[in-house]
Design an enzyme around this catalytic site. Structure first.
Site, PDB file in Angstrom:
ATOM      1  N   ILE A 246      11.976   9.689  -3.959  1.00 26.72           N
ATOM      2  CA  ILE A 246      11.149  10.697  -4.487  1.00 26.72           C
ATOM      3  C   ILE A 246       9.186  10.240  -4.767  1.00 26.72           C
ATOM      4  O   ILE A 246       8.471  10.945  -4.804  1.00 26.72           O
ATOM      5  CB  ILE A 246      10.748  11.248  -5.424  1.00 26.72           C
ATOM      6  CG1 ILE A 246      10.934  10.297  -6.985  1.00 26.72           C
ATOM      7  CG2 ILE A 246      12.236  12.188  -5.555  1.00 26.72           C
ATOM      8  CD1 ILE A 246      11.204  10.815  -7.904  1.00 26.72           C
TER       9      ILE A 246
ATOM     10  N   GLY B 286       4.548   3.695  -3.233  1.00 26.28           N
ATOM     11  CA  GLY B 286       3.569   3.607  -2.756  1.00 26.28           C
ATOM     12  C   GLY B 286       3.175   1.854  -1.945  1.00 26.28           C
ATOM     13  O   GLY B 286       4.259   1.691  -1.968  1.00 26.28           O
ATOM     14  N   SER B 287       2.043   1.368  -2.398  1.00 20.58           N
ATOM     15  CA  SER B 287       1.675   0.134  -1.820  1.00 20.58           C
ATOM     16  C   SER B 287       2.166  -0.964  -2.873  1.00 20.58           C
ATOM     17  O   SER B 287       2.884  -2.143  -2.645  1.00 20.58           O
ATOM     18  CB  SER B 287       0.291  -0.447  -1.857  1.00 20.58           C
ATOM     19  OG  SER B 287      -0.116  -0.201  -3.457  1.00 20.58           O
ATOM     20  N   PHE B 288       2.903  -0.409  -4.208  1.00 21.49           N
ATOM     21  CA  PHE B 288       3.524  -1.952  -5.223  1.00 21.49           C
ATOM     22  C   PHE B 288       5.114  -1.818  -4.819  1.00 21.49           C
ATOM     23  O   PHE B 288       5.670  -2.656  -5.650  1.00 21.49           O
ATOM     24  CB  PHE B 288       3.514  -1.579  -6.214  1.00 21.49           C
ATOM     25  CG  PHE B 288       1.520  -2.778  -6.756  1.00 21.49           C
ATOM     26  CD1 PHE B 288       0.976  -4.003  -6.177  1.00 21.49           C
ATOM     27  CD2 PHE B 288       0.254  -1.757  -6.267  1.00 21.49           C
ATOM     28  CE1 PHE B 288       0.304  -4.093  -6.641  1.00 21.49           C
ATOM     29  CE2 PHE B 288      -0.878  -1.576  -6.572  1.00 21.49           C
ATOM     30  CZ  PHE B 288      -0.941  -3.092  -6.687  1.00 21.49           C
ATOM     31  N   GLY B 289       5.721  -0.424  -4.344  1.00 22.28           N
ATOM     32  CA  GLY B 289       7.118  -0.755  -4.805  1.00 22.28           C
ATOM     33  C   GLY B 289       7.163   1.564  -4.460  1.00 22.28           C
ATOM     34  O   GLY B 289       6.524   2.100  -3.595  1.00 22.28           O
ATOM     35  N   SER B 290       8.416   1.818  -4.403  1.00 23.49           N
ATOM     36  CA  SER B 290       8.730   3.028  -5.496  1.00 23.49           C
ATOM     37  C   SER B 290       9.397   3.592  -5.609  1.00 23.49           C
ATOM     38  O   SER B 290       9.587   3.121  -6.551  1.00 23.49           O
ATOM     39  CB  SER B 290       9.987   2.847  -3.463  1.00 23.49           C
ATOM     40  OG  SER B 290      10.755   2.153  -3.420  1.00 23.49           O
ATOM     41  N   ALA B 291       9.821   4.614  -6.092  1.00 20.48           N
ATOM     42  CA  ALA B 291      10.346   5.987  -7.054  1.00 20.48           C
ATOM     43  C   ALA B 291      11.281   6.268  -6.155  1.00 20.48           C
ATOM     44  O   ALA B 291      11.523   7.098  -5.682  1.00 20.48           O
ATOM     45  CB  ALA B 291       8.879   7.026  -7.733  1.00 20.48           C
TER      46      ALA B 291
ATOM     47  N   LYS C  92      11.514   3.057 -11.168  1.00 26.14           N
ATOM     48  CA  LYS C  92      10.522   3.220 -10.481  1.00 26.14           C
ATOM     49  C   LYS C  92      10.807   1.586 -10.412  1.00 26.14           C
ATOM     50  O   LYS C  92      11.376   0.230 -10.975  1.00 26.14           O
ATOM     51  CB  LYS C  92       9.416   2.760 -11.784  1.00 26.14           C
ATOM     52  CG  LYS C  92       7.973   2.719 -11.191  1.00 26.14           C
ATOM     53  CD  LYS C  92       7.538   2.886 -11.961  1.00 26.14           C
ATOM     54  CE  LYS C  92       6.185   3.192 -11.049  1.00 26.14           C
ATOM     55  NZ  LYS C  92       4.454   2.671 -12.474  1.00 26.14           N
TER      56      LYS C  92
ATOM     57  N   ASP D  34      -5.254   4.486 -17.035  1.00 23.50           N
ATOM     58  CA  ASP D  34      -5.710   5.184 -15.858  1.00 23.50           C
ATOM     59  C   ASP D  34      -5.228   5.793 -16.664  1.00 23.50           C
ATOM     60  O   ASP D  34      -4.320   6.785 -15.359  1.00 23.50           O
ATOM     61  CB  ASP D  34      -3.938   4.180 -15.730  1.00 23.50           C
ATOM     62  CG  ASP D  34      -4.207   4.417 -14.023  1.00 23.50           C
ATOM     63  OD1 ASP D  34      -3.788   4.543 -12.910  1.00 23.50           O
ATOM     64  OD2 ASP D  34      -5.375   5.414 -13.158  1.00 23.50           O
TER      65      ASP D  34
END
Length: 555
Positions: free
Chosen positions: A10, A13-18, A33, A129
């Site tokens: 779903i 990103g640049s650091f990983g996925s969900a 995550k 953030d």
């Protein structure tokens, strides 16, 4: 990872996925995550481990639920959090298509976000953030603040100087390289509330330098005039350039304009409405709940003013949620008394008029407003009701001797007005889109008609005196009664071990499913096919029996 079943991806990103996953035992959806550690800087690795450790300690009803976490083969940090079906606030604003949200809805969201930030700041945690894409919504449109990848535990001086976050939401002191504290989160929240109200960020530019200039000079369009002056003043107070002049989350929660919404949010927290019954209970959970209920009852008998929150009420998930605090007191001590003074007399008069109806358990048909008011005034209703009758909490659907045992929940399920099917099958009687003729015979039959039907089926009626009934013809009314009795006896005598009857019922199931598919009624089709999982108890026989009943009832 073996405890979860991956459904779909779903986010990425640049650091990983969900990933959207389902717990194999609980059958509940979560978000996994996965943060990549390989080919990342030392700072990024430390941030991933810090997020895993930090979110595991956070417990607040308006922060994303933490479920589990681990490091996978030294390459990924895996964090399992609660799944919010409503998506994030950015998508919600896009789906609105320019239609402004009501002020009441925005105030409720603001209160929930302030309670989340007040909880974090009181535990010396900076989120750093806060933005619309990190604000998630549940199915009931409640707020869940997430993504603690940039969060930091404050030091003793309550300030930090790292330049992190999203530029459009950065506060002036951060851009000026001045040490900042919890007021930076308040600035970011003000930007979020402005964006929710105006459907655009307060500060937007094509380049970073222009953006910084607009933030320092507070160059932004006015908030839409459709909102009240008090609400617009709240947003402007969060966007003050001087952090010392910005109110804290605790001070904002004490603003007079937010007091009614604090009461509404807290009442929803205190008495969550449950739409389903738990299918499995552990003896340990049942014992703990029984002890908690017994202790709560003793406290209430000794002191009737004890509230549910002071006794430690729990949500339907079984985990205790900490009570939101501000100004050194619980929310219940500040707000519930105000609402009670306004409408207690009216509720007492209604309770006296409807004391008989109040004792009848109601499962469906109550509005959210009535449910909420009934929650607040359960103490007053107890005073005017019969003192000898058994008391119950409004979150439970029925009056039972021991509400927290497995047998009592089965009793509650059996006493509901639903088809005679297994408790593991879907609640077809709660699906409003089904045709009324499916349940017409069952709902209209009374005990006397069933008795007449049984007699007419077992022994044919005698012909009137002087008439010849050798051809077996009977009157129209008697034929109708006999037809009902045959259908009823067939339903009771349906044998799941008979291959012929199973084949006929399966054929009816396929015809009924094809009809739903042709009419594009996918929700009902999904509920109809749901019992065919391997983990259900006698699901196939139950579904076959139920479908055969539908087919015979529609003839």
């Amino acid at each position: 990872m073996e405890r979860y079943e991956v459904l779909e991806q779903i986010g990425k990103g640049s650091f990983g996925s969900a990933l959207l996953v389902r717990h194999k035992q609980e059958r509940k959806k979560y978000v996994l995550k996965k943060i990549r550690l390989a080919r990342q800087s030392d700072r990024a690795r430390r941030s991933a481990h810090q997020e895993m450790e930090l979110i595991s300690t956070v417990r607040n009803p308006f922060v994303v639920e933490y479920k589990d976490s681990w490091v996978e083969k030294g390459c990924y940090v895996c964090i399992v959090i609660g799944y919010c079906q409503g998506g994030d606030m950015t998508d919600t604003i896009k789906r609105a298509c320019g239609v402004h949200f009501p002020e009441e809805k925005l105030c409720q969201w603001l209160v929930q976000l302030l309670m989340a930030l007040d909880y974090l700041h009181s535990n010396h945690i900076l989120h750093r953030d806060v933005k619309c894409s990190n604000i998630f919504l549940t199915k009931e449109q409640d707020i869940r603040l997430g993504d603690f990848g940039l969060a930091k535990i404050l030091t003793s001086d309550d300030l930090t100087s790292s330049v992190v976050g999203t530029p459009s939401y950065m506060c002036p002191e951060l851009l000026a390289d001045i040490p900042y504290g919890s007021k930076s989160d308040i600035w970011s929240l003000g930007c979020c509330m402005y964006e929710m109200a105006a459907h655009k960020p307060p500060f937007k530019a094509s380049d970073v330098q222009t953006l910084i200039t607009k933030i320092h000079k507070l160059i932004m369009d006015p908030i839409p005039a459709m909102y009240s002056g008090s609400f617009r003043g709240l947003i402007k107070s969060m966007l003050r350039k001087n952090p010392e002049l910005r109110p804290s989350a605790n001070e904002l929660l004490n603003h007079p304009h937010l007091q009614p919404y604090i009461s509404m949010v807290y009442m929803k927290l205190e008495s969550p409405r449950r739409s389903t019954f738990p299918l499995q209970f552990s003896e340990r959970d049942a014992t703990l709940k029984e002890r908690r209920r017994s202790s709560f009852s003793n406290d209430r008998r000794l002191n009737p003013s004890v509230s549910d929150t002071e006794a430690g009420s729990v949500s339907s998930s079984g985990k205790a949620s900490p009570t939101p605090m501000f100004n050194g007191r619980k929310v219940s001590e500040v707000t519930v008394g105000v609402v009670r003074e306004e409408i207690v007399p009216q509720r007492q008069e209604e309770a006296k008029k409807q004391s008989g109806a109040a004792r009848t358990p109601r499962v469906a048909g109550t509005s959210a407003k009535a449910s909420t008011q009934r929650t607040v005034f359960k103490h007053e209703l107890m005073k005017v009701s019969n003192p000898t009758e058994r008391r119950r909490r409004v979150s439970l659907p029925l009056v039972v001797e021991n509400p927290y045992t497995y047998e009592s929940d089965i009793t509650a399920l059996c006493s509901l007005n639903s088809p005679d099917v297994s408790v593991n099958t879907p609640r077809f009687d709660k699906i409003a889109e089904f045709p009324e003729d499916i349940f017409q015979n069952q709902n209209r039959e009374t005990a006397s008609r069933r008795e007449v039907a049984r007699h007419s089926f077992s022994s044919p009626p005698c012909p009137p005196h002087g008439e010849d009934n050798s051809n077996g013809s009977i009157t129209k009314d008697k034929c109708t009664v006999q037809k009902r009795s045959v259908s009823e006896v067939k339903q009771r005598r349906f044998d799941t071990s008979s291959y012929q009857q199973r084949a006929e019922a399966l054929e009816g199931l396929l015809e009924f499913s094809a009809k739903l598919l042709q009419q594009e009624r996918y929700d009902e089709l999904g509920v109809l096919l749901k019992p065919f999982g391997a983990e259900r108890v006698s699901s196939r026989e139950t579904a076959i029996w139920l479908t055969k009943s539908f087919k015979e009832a529609s003839v």
